[in-house]
Design a protein around this motif. Structure first.
Motif, PDB file in Angstrom:
ATOM      1  N   CYS A 184       0.959 -77.929  15.598  1.00  0.00           N
ATOM      2  CA  CYS A 184       0.355 -78.148  14.287  1.00  0.00           C
ATOM      3  C   CYS A 184      -0.362 -76.895  13.799  1.00  0.00           C
ATOM      4  O   CYS A 184      -0.307 -76.561  12.610  1.00  0.00           O
ATOM      5  CB  CYS A 184      -0.597 -79.340  14.356  1.00  0.00           C
ATOM      6  N   VAL A 185      -1.026 -76.197  14.724  1.00  0.00           N
ATOM      7  CA  VAL A 185      -1.670 -74.930  14.353  1.00  0.00           C
ATOM      8  C   VAL A 185      -0.624 -73.950  13.840  1.00  0.00           C
ATOM      9  O   VAL A 185      -0.809 -73.285  12.808  1.00  0.00           O
ATOM     10  CB  VAL A 185      -2.426 -74.325  15.559  1.00  0.00           C
ATOM     11  N   PHE A 186       0.502 -73.850  14.547  1.00  0.00           N
ATOM     12  CA  PHE A 186       1.569 -72.922  14.164  1.00  0.00           C
ATOM     13  C   PHE A 186       2.184 -73.312  12.818  1.00  0.00           C
ATOM     14  O   PHE A 186       2.361 -72.472  11.929  1.00  0.00           O
ATOM     15  CB  PHE A 186       2.640 -72.895  15.260  1.00  0.00           C
ATOM     16  N   ARG A 187       2.525 -74.617  12.652  1.00  0.00           N
ATOM     17  CA  ARG A 187       3.212 -75.075  11.433  1.00  0.00           C
ATOM     18  C   ARG A 187       2.323 -74.936  10.195  1.00  0.00           C
ATOM     19  O   ARG A 187       2.834 -74.783   9.083  1.00  0.00           O
ATOM     20  CB  ARG A 187       3.623 -76.540  11.588  1.00  0.00           C
ATOM     21  N   THR A 188       1.003 -74.988  10.373  1.00  0.00           N
ATOM     22  CA  THR A 188       0.103 -74.874   9.214  1.00  0.00           C
ATOM     23  C   THR A 188      -0.334 -73.431   8.960  1.00  0.00           C
ATOM     24  O   THR A 188      -1.150 -73.186   8.070  1.00  0.00           O
ATOM     25  CB  THR A 188      -1.147 -75.765   9.395  1.00  0.00           C
ATOM     26  N   GLY A 189       0.169 -72.482   9.750  1.00  0.00           N
ATOM     27  CA  GLY A 189      -0.057 -71.074   9.443  1.00  0.00           C
ATOM     28  C   GLY A 189      -1.203 -70.396  10.160  1.00  0.00           C
ATOM     29  O   GLY A 189      -1.664 -69.330   9.734  1.00  0.00           O
ATOM     30  N   ASN A 190      -1.696 -70.963  11.263  1.00  0.00           N
ATOM     31  CA  ASN A 190      -2.727 -70.298  12.080  1.00  0.00           C
ATOM     32  C   ASN A 190      -4.005 -69.968  11.288  1.00  0.00           C
ATOM     33  O   ASN A 190      -4.585 -68.899  11.466  1.00  0.00           O
ATOM     34  CB  ASN A 190      -2.176 -68.999  12.692  1.00  0.00           C
ATOM     35  N   ARG A 191      -4.431 -70.880  10.411  1.00  0.00           N
ATOM     36  CA  ARG A 191      -5.617 -70.526   9.629  1.00  0.00           C
ATOM     37  C   ARG A 191      -6.489 -71.715   9.217  1.00  0.00           C
ATOM     38  O   ARG A 191      -7.457 -71.543   8.480  1.00  0.00           O
ATOM     39  CB  ARG A 191      -5.209 -69.747   8.371  1.00  0.00           C
ATOM     40  N   PHE A 192      -6.204 -72.919   9.734  1.00  0.00           N
ATOM     41  CA  PHE A 192      -6.971 -74.095   9.328  1.00  0.00           C
ATOM     42  C   PHE A 192      -7.873 -74.586  10.459  1.00  0.00           C
ATOM     43  O   PHE A 192      -7.587 -74.391  11.639  1.00  0.00           O
ATOM     44  CB  PHE A 192      -6.033 -75.218   8.865  1.00  0.00           C
ATOM     45  N   GLY A 193      -8.945 -75.252  10.039  1.00  0.00           N
ATOM     46  CA  GLY A 193      -9.904 -75.780  10.993  1.00  0.00           C
ATOM     47  C   GLY A 193      -9.451 -77.094  11.615  1.00  0.00           C
ATOM     48  O   GLY A 193      -8.450 -77.703  11.198  1.00  0.00           O
ATOM     49  N   VAL A 194     -10.226 -77.539  12.603  1.00  0.00           N
ATOM     50  CA  VAL A 194      -9.846 -78.721  13.378  1.00  0.00           C
ATOM     51  C   VAL A 194      -9.771 -79.968  12.515  1.00  0.00           C
ATOM     52  O   VAL A 194      -8.865 -80.792  12.684  1.00  0.00           O
ATOM     53  CB  VAL A 194     -10.847 -78.925  14.540  1.00  0.00           C
ATOM     54  N   GLY A 195     -10.719 -80.144  11.591  1.00  0.00           N
ATOM     55  CA  GLY A 195     -10.712 -81.339  10.752  1.00  0.00           C
ATOM     56  C   GLY A 195      -9.403 -81.518  10.019  1.00  0.00           C
ATOM     57  O   GLY A 195      -8.815 -82.621  10.006  1.00  0.00           O
ATOM     58  N   HIS A 196      -8.910 -80.437   9.422  1.00  0.00           N
ATOM     59  CA  HIS A 196      -7.646 -80.499   8.678  1.00  0.00           C
ATOM     60  C   HIS A 196      -6.470 -80.714   9.625  1.00  0.00           C
ATOM     61  O   HIS A 196      -5.545 -81.505   9.323  1.00  0.00           O
ATOM     62  CB  HIS A 196      -7.445 -79.214   7.879  1.00  0.00           C
ATOM     63  N   LEU A 197      -6.468 -80.048  10.759  1.00  0.00           N
ATOM     64  CA  LEU A 197      -5.375 -80.193  11.720  1.00  0.00           C
ATOM     65  C   LEU A 197      -5.262 -81.642  12.196  1.00  0.00           C
ATOM     66  O   LEU A 197      -4.152 -82.183  12.321  1.00  0.00           O
ATOM     67  CB  LEU A 197      -5.596 -79.254  12.916  1.00  0.00           C
ATOM     68  N   VAL A 198      -6.408 -82.269  12.456  1.00  0.00           N
ATOM     69  CA  VAL A 198      -6.391 -83.669  12.901  1.00  0.00           C
ATOM     70  C   VAL A 198      -5.877 -84.580  11.786  1.00  0.00           C
ATOM     71  O   VAL A 198      -5.110 -85.517  12.039  1.00  0.00           O
ATOM     72  CB  VAL A 198      -7.796 -84.103  13.378  1.00  0.00           C
ATOM     73  N   ASP A 199      -6.263 -84.283  10.540  1.00  0.00           N
ATOM     74  CA  ASP A 199      -5.753 -85.072   9.406  1.00  0.00           C
ATOM     75  C   ASP A 199      -4.229 -85.003   9.341  1.00  0.00           C
ATOM     76  O   ASP A 199      -3.552 -86.018   9.106  1.00  0.00           O
ATOM     77  CB  ASP A 199      -6.348 -84.555   8.091  1.00  0.00           C
ATOM     78  N   VAL A 200      -3.701 -83.805   9.548  1.00  0.00           N
ATOM     79  CA  VAL A 200      -2.239 -83.637   9.511  1.00  0.00           C
ATOM     80  C   VAL A 200      -1.600 -84.412  10.663  1.00  0.00           C
ATOM     81  O   VAL A 200      -0.627 -85.155  10.468  1.00  0.00           O
ATOM     82  CB  VAL A 200      -1.865 -82.138   9.576  1.00  0.00           C
ATOM     83  N   LEU A 201      -2.133 -84.256  11.867  1.00  0.00           N
ATOM     84  CA  LEU A 201      -1.570 -84.951  13.030  1.00  0.00           C
ATOM     85  C   LEU A 201      -1.593 -86.466  12.854  1.00  0.00           C
ATOM     86  O   LEU A 201      -0.666 -87.172  13.266  1.00  0.00           O
ATOM     87  CB  LEU A 201      -2.333 -84.551  14.296  1.00  0.00           C
ATOM     88  N   GLN A 202      -2.665 -86.968  12.241  1.00  0.00           N
ATOM     89  CA  GLN A 202      -2.795 -88.419  12.074  1.00  0.00           C
ATOM     90  C   GLN A 202      -2.113 -88.931  10.795  1.00  0.00           C
ATOM     91  O   GLN A 202      -2.140 -90.128  10.517  1.00  0.00           O
ATOM     92  CB  GLN A 202      -4.265 -88.818  12.068  1.00  0.00           C
ATOM     93  N   GLY A 203      -1.515 -88.019  10.027  1.00  0.00           N
ATOM     94  CA  GLY A 203      -0.770 -88.425   8.844  1.00  0.00           C
ATOM     95  C   GLY A 203      -1.640 -88.892   7.688  1.00  0.00           C
ATOM     96  O   GLY A 203      -1.251 -89.801   6.938  1.00  0.00           O
ATOM     97  N   LYS A 204      -2.804 -88.288   7.527  1.00  0.00           N
ATOM     98  CA  LYS A 204      -3.697 -88.665   6.427  1.00  0.00           C
ATOM     99  C   LYS A 204      -3.293 -87.912   5.153  1.00  0.00           C
ATOM    100  O   LYS A 204      -3.354 -86.678   5.115  1.00  0.00           O
ATOM    101  CB  LYS A 204      -5.149 -88.357   6.795  1.00  0.00           C
ATOM    102  N   LEU A 205      -2.944 -88.634   4.139  1.00  0.00           N
ATOM    103  CA  LEU A 205      -2.433 -88.018   2.915  1.00  0.00           C
ATOM    104  C   LEU A 205      -3.582 -87.796   1.931  1.00  0.00           C
ATOM    105  O   LEU A 205      -3.705 -88.470   0.919  1.00  0.00           O
ATOM    106  CB  LEU A 205      -1.354 -88.906   2.298  1.00  0.00           C
ATOM    107  N   ASN A 206      -4.430 -86.814   2.207  1.00  0.00           N
ATOM    108  CA  ASN A 206      -5.549 -86.521   1.313  1.00  0.00           C
ATOM    109  C   ASN A 206      -5.204 -85.323   0.418  1.00  0.00           C
ATOM    110  O   ASN A 206      -4.121 -84.736   0.514  1.00  0.00           O
ATOM    111  CB  ASN A 206      -6.832 -86.270   2.109  1.00  0.00           C
ATOM    112  N   ASP A 207      -6.158 -84.960  -0.450  1.00  0.00           N
ATOM    113  CA  ASP A 207      -5.890 -83.902  -1.437  1.00  0.00           C
ATOM    114  C   ASP A 207      -5.559 -82.571  -0.771  1.00  0.00           C
ATOM    115  O   ASP A 207      -4.651 -81.851  -1.219  1.00  0.00           O
ATOM    116  CB  ASP A 207      -7.110 -83.727  -2.355  1.00  0.00           C
TER     117      ASP A 207
END
Length: 596
Positions: free
Chosen positions: A417-440
């Motif tokens: 997930c870190v790699f696919r999102t470009g090596n620049r996002f924090g943990v909160g966002h990474l967890v949202d992506v992993l858990q499939g949260k469709l936020n803004d």
């Protein structure tokens, strides 16, 4: 060489102890005999005796270099109580008072004098030194000389001049914390190449180490204090000044006597709060790392951290302020991944050189490895300082061995997930992506379209955060170079991505079973006598305007309760009762003991 029996005589009749501990006797013999020494000894291990006794055995006045006003005041108060002619020179004295101390020093009327390093190297003080018979130079908190250490003080760099200006006068450098690199730097900068080195065990067996995952830090702290340390003196460390102020105010609302201490407070407020903490019992000092080095209060029963310390050296020194009297004390820490991110950001945004940043990154990685360890805390801590040990049975991991759950597949997903999102996002966002949260934010960056979106729906947020903490601790992830708190892969991530390196996490438990506060007395009569002796001690201390422990420490009072001496001879055999204290306080304490 001095007669060892003479050193024992001073130990017993001046300080009230009947035997040296560890390498104290060898150190005293080395320095009293005119030799130089480098001493590494844990806080509470009896470092001060290693230069105080040689100062009293040798001709002249012992000169003690200390970076802290509070330490000078405490030690001089304690020495005067023992009948030793001691004084200090620092900025708290008026010009007339300083002149009187200087006159007594030159006249040979002092046995020990405490000075700050910046004063010691002034031409005026060097001239005074050249006119006076000097017994020895003691350089306390000697790790301050290290530019790679955790308490660097530039004025310490000049202290190597003592070797040139005063050849033949023994020098002893002492510290409680120094890794191998810092020790080498101390030797070089203080010109102690020919000094005998004494490295004691770094173990503090009376400290109980507990580390928990941060959820609601202040509430967790309150629960810890209520269950284990109600009414005790303690220190709570926070990373920021604002958090210090907020935490102290919140604890006061909860009816805990708490005071703030940080560099942003004016000098008079800091001095007042420090004085209250030292003199009174049951005060909790909430502080930044601006507080503590050299604080000689022996009855601090707990040291708590609400934020992650930036190095094991810092942690060791800060926790070492608990239980200096040898009685049980707690070292409690709560932390989360946000702490790691904040400290990493502070390192990267500092004006330090790249070499210094590299040192600080490695120290932080070691600290993170320590808090994430699943085996004995004491073994890990002592191993950092190059000391082997057995499991201690007195830390959270020994008392409640963690159940481990394999999360190797989760590690692969987290890193992907870190790699696919470009090596620049924090943990909160990474967890949202992993858990499939469709936020803004997920929509804005089209991260609902990548392969790792939603692949971690079956794992809760706390577990994902724990996975990321472990991966950072193991060096598979680091702060993103863009400086915005994101995570990036390192070369060490490859074995985890391939599934070649297993990852185990501790199973989360609801609560850690804190040990209830114990008085240590089996019957009510002993508890009554204990309270009566404490009350008498406080009354005598207030009359003389000194901290209660300067009269007698808790360990000495407990021995009085246990042995119940009935006459002056029996009282003199209590550890901590020297000739002066026997003469000054013996009758009062014997009378109190006789009542119960």
């Amino acid at each position: 060489m001095p007669d060892q029996r003479t050193a024992l005589h001073v130990l017993e009749h001046v300080f009230g102890y009947h035997a040296f501990r560890g390498e104290q006797a060898a150190i005293v013999d080395q320095v009293a005999g005119g030799g130089d020494a480098l001493v590494l000894m844990p806080t509470g291990g009896g470092k001060s005796l290693c230069y105080q006794i040689p100062s009293l055995l040798r001709d002249g006045c012992g000169v003690v270099v200390s970076p802290l006003i509070a330490l000078m005041q405490d030690q001089v108060d304690a020495l005067k109580e023992l009948g030793v002619a001691a004084a200090f020179l620092n900025s708290t004295l008026s010009s007339d008072e300083a002149r009187q101390v200087e006159q007594a020093f030159v006249a040979g009327d002092l046995q020990m004098i405490y000075v700050a390093p910046e004063r010691l190297v002034t031409p005026r003080f060097v001239q005074l030194l050249q006119c006076t018979k000097i017994a020895l130079f003691a350089i306390d908190e000697a790790h301050c000389v290290s530019q790679w250490g955790h308490d660097f003080r530039p004025e310490y760099l000049q202290l190597g001049l003592l070797a040139e200006m005063f050849p033949g006068i023994p020098r002893i450098a002492l510290t409680a914390t120094a890794d191998h690199a810092t020790r080498e730097e101390m030797v070089q900068r203080l010109r102690l190449e020919d000094a005998r080195q004494f490295v004691s065990s770094f173990d503090r067996p009376n400290l109980r180490y507990t580390i928990i995952e941060k959820k609601s830090g202040r509430e967790q702290l309150l629960q810890f204090i209520r269950r284990s340390h109600e009414g005790d003196s303690g220190i709570v460390y926070c990373l920021s000044r604002k958090k210090v102020e907020d935490t102290a105010a919140w604890l006061r609302e909860k009816e805990i006597r708490a005071l703030p201490y940080h560099a942003g407070l004016d000098a008079s407020t800091r001095a007042k709060h420090q004085q209250i903490f030292i003199r009174d019992e049951g005060v909790v000092m909430v502080a930044t790392i601006a507080f503590g080095m050299g604080i000689d209060k022996p009855d601090v029963r707990f040291v708590a951290h609400l934020d992650l310390p930036k190095s094991i050296e810092n942690y060791y020194q800060e926790t070492g302020r608990g239980g200096r009297d040898g009685l049980p004390a707690s070292a409690w820490l709560t932390y989360g991944l946000n702490d790691v991110m904040l400290l990493s950001e502070m390192i990267e945004s500092s004006g330090a050189s790249e070499q210094q940043k590299l040192v600080e990154r490695r120290k932080l990685e070691a600290m993170l490895g320590y808090v994430e360890a699943t085996d004995c805390r004491r073994q890990t801590l002592l191993g950092y300082f190059g000391e082997a040990s057995q499991p201690c049975g007195n830390c959270d991991n020994c008392l409640n061995p963690p159940q481990l759950i394999e999360q190797t597949e989760a590690a692969q997903k987290a890193l992907s997930c870190v790699f696919r999102t470009g090596n620049r996002f924090g943990v909160g966002h990474l967890v949202d992506v992993l858990q499939g949260k469709l936020n803004d934010k997920v929509r804005q960056h089209f991260h609902d379209k990548i392969s790792t979106f939603g692949i971690g729906k079956d794992t809760d947020e706390a577990t994902w955060r724990a996975v990321y903490r472990q991966l950072v601790a193991r060096g598979a992830l680091r702060m993103s170079p863009d400086g915005h708190g994101g995570l990036a892969l390192t070369d060490s991530a490859r074995p985890y991505l391939r599934g070649e390196a297993p990852l185990f996490l501790r199973a989360r438990t609801e609560k850690f079973a804190y040990k209830a506060r114990e008085t240590g007395f089996d019957n009510p009569a002993d508890e009554s006598l204990w309270q009566a002796l404490r009350k008498l001690r406080k009354q005598l201390a207030d009359e003389q305007n000194v901290p209660a422990y300067v009269i007698f420490g808790d360990a000495t009072l407990r021995e009085m309760v246990r042995l119940r001496p009935g006459d002056e001879y029996e009282f003199s055999r209590i550890s901590g009762v020297g000739d002066r204290k026997l003469e000054k306080y013996g009758a009062d304490f014997l009378a109190e003991i006789a009542k119960l």
